[in-house]
Design a protein around this motif. Structure first.
Motif, mmCIF file in Angstrom:
data_model
loop_
_atom_site.group_PDB
_atom_site.id
_atom_site.type_symbol
_atom_site.label_atom_id
_atom_site.label_comp_id
_atom_site.label_asym_id
_atom_site.label_seq_id
_atom_site.Cartn_x
_atom_site.Cartn_y
_atom_site.Cartn_z
ATOM 1 N N ARG A 187 -12.828 5.596 4.747
ATOM 2 C CA ARG A 187 -11.723 6.522 4.549
ATOM 3 C C ARG A 187 -12.203 7.959 4.356
ATOM 4 O O ARG A 187 -11.545 8.909 4.779
ATOM 5 N N GLU A 189 -1.633 -0.682 -3.944
ATOM 6 C CA GLU A 189 -2.895 -0.044 -3.570
ATOM 7 C C GLU A 189 -2.682 1.382 -3.081
ATOM 8 O O GLU A 189 -1.769 1.650 -2.300
ATOM 9 N N ARG A 247 0.835 -1.191 0.000
ATOM 10 C CA ARG A 247 0.000 0.000 0.000
ATOM 11 C C ARG A 247 0.869 1.240 0.000
ATOM 12 O O ARG A 247 1.908 1.284 0.647
ATOM 13 N N TYR A 252 -4.912 4.511 -1.414
ATOM 14 C CA TYR A 252 -6.206 4.876 -0.843
ATOM 15 C C TYR A 252 -6.275 6.343 -0.454
ATOM 16 O O TYR A 252 -7.318 6.799 0.006
ATOM 17 N N HIS A 253 -5.171 7.059 -0.596
ATOM 18 C CA HIS A 253 -5.113 8.380 0.009
ATOM 19 C C HIS A 253 -4.053 9.214 -0.699
ATOM 20 O O HIS A 253 -2.939 8.746 -0.922
ATOM 21 N N ASN A 289 -15.105 5.310 -0.678
ATOM 22 C CA ASN A 289 -15.038 4.376 0.442
ATOM 23 C C ASN A 289 -15.474 5.129 1.689
ATOM 24 O O ASN A 289 -14.830 6.113 2.092
ATOM 25 N N THR A 326 -12.751 7.050 -6.641
ATOM 26 C CA THR A 326 -11.768 6.007 -6.919
ATOM 27 C C THR A 326 -11.076 6.261 -8.251
ATOM 28 O O THR A 326 -9.890 5.950 -8.414
#
Lengths: 413, 413
Positions: B48, A35, A2, A37-38, B45, B10
């Motif tokens: 998050r 991955e 990640r 995510y942020h 998501n 996303t």
């Protein structure tokens, strides 16, 4: 694995530049199966960058930064990374030699403040910069990994491709692949209903609908241990979608509707001519955006006035007088006129009211008629589009191109 | 006031789209005097997004989100904001009516899942969406303020300008006003050199050059205690810039070059017809993007083939044979041909090589000739543009429109 991305630069927070680096890095990470995510953006401020780095390293093991590697006092990414990781900055001699040579080549002396660009956190690896003076840095400590890249995209992109991608690929388990299906003739909500069962409970591959002007896209993303397995998973879901959605899917990935139509015409060795009123040249413009369009596109006419419709297409003034310029009759005569006069296989005629003025209760803004004339084909359609002048023009050309596409596909069967 | 921006989607984290909304919002906040130190991007998501919202609201009082207001299950920005603020979602009847009407206008029934777009956190204010179905939301609770905007830029930008900007301006102490001067015929570096003294040591008003496709913009921003004072400060600097830059400044704020040209023609009661080869309808399309263009624009022809140049414009095949279709002679004959055949006051002819194929050593991709024929006027220009097919088309039309604009201004004097 990640990762997180931190973009550094006050110019970003002032909106003076668009952060294309973040999109580039995101795409690259996705392709490597890493991955993300942020993403965070902070200015040239040591305190806030320190906080962002600390938070990111608490969530993930890999942080990639862009920006803040310049020679001036407000460039402090490496300094802050060194502080957060508890490492001193040390001189990297080959980088200093490279920077001095960079200046020598352009006949200048190296300004003193460029010296700091050759400093890197102790134990780190310098990443050469072919397009500028600032080397990148890759540094690891106790399971945490920070990669610092320069801000200018023309420096960041080649540095990533040449030095960072191989480093990351060596660490990554599995790959991510994605494919976008492009649809027209259906709205986002209607599509979501049509494939509700496939959208529900999806895990891998995932499926996401995205609305765009006059079309909808469906993104399939698969995570697998190999490229072949990821692609097989995508192909499997794509097949299910195609079975259900059929000709609503006009293309994949970066394919445009105009490119698909030009491709179909080229396969058949056929030609097209267009006569536009309310779309004012947008249809011709979209078709000629396709490289090589000249093999299938002979000419287009933009006939705003009634006189132009008569002179260039032979639409009788009496017909326009009787039924009005915005009518199925005139659209049909325009399509036939441009086809006959050019000897093209296909002719398109478009007439309507793009607004904001010119609408009436009977013929409101957004009312459009478009016609298609071809071998044994004479079609005319009425549509009512919403939006401003440019959206109505855009949506009209989308509908016209889709009508031609479907007609060409049907003729093939 | 301090703010943060959270971009939701996303597709952003996969790098499929570049986050232009973040840059737009950052610019707008800067112009309003609202400080922005942090931007975050998360995917679709809930967990998050909740974390990002909570962290942002701990740091600042105002959070602006973009994206996640669509009709599908993975659109959950409003749901998450409601949860973080501890507010229920309630139906906003006028929004529901608007969404139903949006579908009715296009002759469709509203799909059931669009219903959720009309839900807003209790006590919040719905922000109308003129370009789509999803209303925005402004909601405050206990000194914290969250504004949710839709993801598509064509929806977000007008919503911000019409509804959010006034809300924010009302909270800000002092006022910020800005004005954008739009220039063509000069590059960003040359402009920066020309006005180096005005760019140096600026504090209030500030002056920022921004490069754009085929033009440069200069943004003047003034902060003052009243609108009158801010506008006076802007007018003062604008006068200095106009004295120095003259006709390089073609317009202000949202004025496009095509709108300026259509306006000049309309003032003079004159008409225009265009003949395009390599630009393929883009010039006609830009002109007809201007509301009311029909009063000055009679017709355009897109003449891709040599036969079309001969049939529609009377360009002799022998001339094309002798000097080639991409030549000053053919551009001139196209401009005169379209002027003579339509009886318009002005005629434009464009021929060139947009690429990617078709270039030779002698006539490379990017070589363009354009001609202007008018009352006592016969001009032809050669240009060599860089970029891809669409950029070459765009840059060509920009140069052609600027030539017509300058010619019309000179004729007035």
């Amino acid at each position: 694995m990640r990762a997180e991305i931190i973009s550094v630069g006050t110019e970003l927070l002032l909106g003076e530049i668009v952060d294309t680096n973040a999109a580039f890095l995101s795409q690259e990470l996705a392709a490597l199966g890493i991955e993300l995510y942020h993403r965070t953006t902070v200015g040239d401020n040591a305190g806030r960058l320190k906080q962002a780095l600390t938070e990111a390293l608490a969530r993930v093991d890999l942080v990639i930064t862009s920006g803040g590697l310049g020679p001036t006092d407000d460039d402090l990414t490496k300094e802050t990374v060194a502080e957060v990781l508890g490492l001193p900055l040390v001189l990297h001699q080959p980088s200093l030699a490279w920077i001095e040579e960079y200046f020598a080549k352009t006949g200048r002396c190296m300004p003193e403040n460029n010296y700091k660009q050759a400093l890197i956190p102790a134990g780190g690896e310098a990443l050469p910069n072919r397009k500028g003076t600032a080397p990148g840095v890759s540094v690891r400590k106790e399971g945490k990994w920070v990669i610092c890249l320069p801000g200018p995209p023309q420096e960041l992109c080649p540095m990533f491709r040449e030095y960072v991608r191989p480093l990351l690929a060596a660490e990554s388990r599995g790959v991510i692949r994605s494919r976008v299906l492009r649809l027209c003739g259906i709205g986002e909500s209607a599509l979501a209903k049509e494939i509700a069962d496939l959208l529900a409970n999806q895990t891998n591959p995932t499926l996401a609908p995205l609305a765009s002007e006059g079309e909808v896209r469906l993104r399939i993303t698969a995570f697998a241990e190999s490229v072949a397995k990821a692609e097989a998973a995508i192909a499997d879901l794509e097949q299910k979608l195609r079975a259900r959605l059929g000709q609503m899917i006009y293309g994949v990935d970066d394919e445009t509707l105009e490119a698909v139509v030009v491709g179909l015409l080229r396969q058949r060795g056929e030609t097209l001519a267009v006569a536009e009123s309310c779309t004012g040249g947008l249809l011709a413009n979209r078709i000629t955006d396709v490289p090589g369009a000249s093999t299938v596109f002979d000419r287009g006419v933009v006939v705003y006035s009634n006189r132009a419709k008569e002179e260039l297409l032979g639409v009788p003034a009496a017909v326009i007088e009787q039924v009005g310029a915005v009518s199925p009759e005139v659209a049909t005569l325009m399509a036939r006129g441009v086809r006959d006069r050019t000897g093209s296989d296909w002719g398109i005629g478009i007439t309507g009211i793009a607004g904001p003025g010119g609408g009436t209760a009977e013929k409101p803004v957004g009312l459009v008629y478009f016609a298609l004339a071809g071998p044994g084909v004479n079609l005319v359609r009425e549509a009512r589009f919403t939006g401003d002048r440019q959206q109505i023009k855009r949506r009209t050309t989308q509908a016209v191109l889709d009508l031609l596409r479907r007609t060409l596909l049907a003729a093939r069967e």
